[in-house]
Design an enzyme around this catalytic site. Structure first.
Site, PDB file in Angstrom:
ATOM      1  CG  ASP A   8      45.356  65.086  24.475  1.00 39.88           C
ATOM      2  OD1 ASP A   8      45.055  63.711  24.429  1.00 39.88           O
ATOM      3  OD2 ASP A   8      45.215  65.679  25.331  1.00 39.88           O
ATOM      4  CE1 TYR A  25      36.110  67.401  27.355  1.00 35.10           C
ATOM      5  CE2 TYR A  25      34.992  66.428  25.406  1.00 35.10           C
ATOM      6  CZ  TYR A  25      36.214  66.685  26.306  1.00 35.10           C
ATOM      7  OH  TYR A  25      37.382  65.836  25.790  1.00 35.10           O
ATOM      8  NE  ARG A  78      35.812  64.345  33.300  1.00 38.78           N
ATOM      9  CZ  ARG A  78      37.098  64.646  32.967  1.00 38.78           C
ATOM     10  NH1 ARG A  78      37.895  64.066  33.213  1.00 38.78           N
ATOM     11  NH2 ARG A  78      37.174  66.076  32.929  1.00 38.78           N
ATOM     12  CG  ASP A 136      46.865  67.334  27.891  1.00 39.08           C
ATOM     13  OD1 ASP A 136      47.393  66.474  27.171  1.00 39.08           O
ATOM     14  OD2 ASP A 136      45.771  67.416  28.444  1.00 39.08           O
ATOM     15  CG  ASP A 184      48.881  64.060  29.610  1.00 37.18           C
ATOM     16  OD1 ASP A 184      49.701  63.411  28.909  1.00 37.18           O
ATOM     17  OD2 ASP A 184      47.807  64.395  29.055  1.00 37.18           O
TER      18      ASP A 184
END
Length: 358
Positions: A232, A195, A193, A264, A227
């Protein structure tokens, strides 16, 4: 160096302006074109931004020397054991022996990992479980990470484990289900993955925190659960930090993002050593030092999945950027949730926990 520094500053300000102006653009176009066409316009704008920013990053890359290669334990005895392990981790930090990183595999492949080791025998450790949440401000810090002298009171600092360096696109993350939780590049449908455009800040996690899926929030977050990951953190300073860096940060606010129905949290922080570290002490201080950053963070995370055909993300609390006191409360609650996780008081659901915590 001065020439490239000037151009990097111009580029950063331009991209922050682009992201902070998106809400105004969308609101204006909604009145003219109608709501049904707004989502298509937003996705097109994001793709255009990706192309522009990727081209600019390609030009800047060779010149950048800093480029980034509510359940609580019911058993007091068990809680004391976990506290003892955490205290040992904190003592390790005071001894200035935070883990070192060791890379395995080739960057950009499925096998690539950034692992963590500690001690002369380089025993593997977990960046999620072994690195203490709280960072010491000096050798005399107490358990609350507040040092009081005759002239100053230092704010609490937290450790940030950097996963994604500023201006990069590879979606790196702590592998919560792998032994020792090395950092790897996320995968989806058999592909690594990325962005769709670079993230403009350092992005990572707070160790010894956990967003419990079974901890359901109130109506202000549409009764969403956590989550299932560490919390984060977005570090807004001007220096790119390498994947695997462990840095003390001052958390000054947060955003309550809802992604695919899950809560999240995004902590907003500035690292110790940043030129504006002393000037930024709460969420409202950011604008004078890094204009447009808070709205830029919100809009980046709102739109970043739309090129994949997904809807925009939502933000609780009426999209308010919550202050330092609120953010610290969230950190403490998620730290308690982590203690319940490693203490075996909740279902781990495949998450890896070291034997000394189990």
């Amino acid at each position: 160096a001065e020439y490239m520094g000037t151009h990097r500053t111009i580029y950063c300000c331009s991209m922050r302006l682009l992201h902070s102006s998106l809400p105004v653009l969308i609101h204006t176009c909604s009145a003219v074109l109608g709501p049904s066409r707004v989502s298509l316009l937003g996705a097109a704008s994001f793709v255009a931004a990706r192309a522009l920013s990727s081209a600019a990053i390609a030009r800047l890359r060779p010149y950048s020397s800093s480029w980034g290669n509510n359940n609580v334990l019911s058993s007091r005895g068990q809680a004391n054991e976990i506290d003892a392990v955490a205290a040992n981790s904190q003592a390790t930090h005071h001894a200035h022996t935070l883990p070192k990183t060791r890379q395995r595999g080739e960057r950009g492949t499925f096998d690539f990992r950034v692992g963590f080791v500690q001690g002369p025998d380089e025993r593997p450790v977990s960046p999620w479980h072994h690195i203490p949440l709280r960072a010491a401000t000096n050798s005399s810090d107490n358990d609350n990470n507040t040092t009081t002298t005759a002239t100053t009171t230092r704010p609490p600092l937290y450790h940030m484990v950097v996963e994604v360096p500023r201006f990069s696109t590879a979606k790196m993350e702590i592998a919560t289900k792998e032994t020792h939780n090395a950092i790897k590049q996320d995968q989806k449908m058999g592909k690594l993955r990325h962005y769709h455009g670079p993230i403009y800040w350092n992005y990572g996690a707070l160790p010894q925190t956990w967003e419990d899926p079974n901890s359901i929030g109130g109506q202000e977050v549409w009764r969403s659960g956590g989550d299932n990951d560490p919390v984060d953190v977005v570090e807004i300073g001007h220096t790119a930090l390498d994947t695997g860096s462990v840095v003390p940060v001052k958390v000054v606010g947060c955003l309550a993002m809802i992604d695919d129905g899950e809560l999240d949290w995004k902590m907003i922080a500035v690292r110790e050593g940043d030129p504006h570290f002393d000037a930024i002490n709460d969420i409202h201080d950011i604008e004078s030092c890094y204009p447009g950053t808070v709205s830029g963070v919100r809009e980046w995370f709102r739109w970043y999945k739309t090129p994949d055909g997904k809807p925009t993300n939502r933000f609780g609390y009426n999209e308010t950027a919550l202050d330092k006191a609120f953010a610290h409360k969230v950190i403490e609650e998620t730290h308690e949730a982590w203690r319940a996780l490693v203490g075996g008081r909740v279902d781990r659901g495949g998450l890896w926990v070291p034997d000394e915590f189990a």
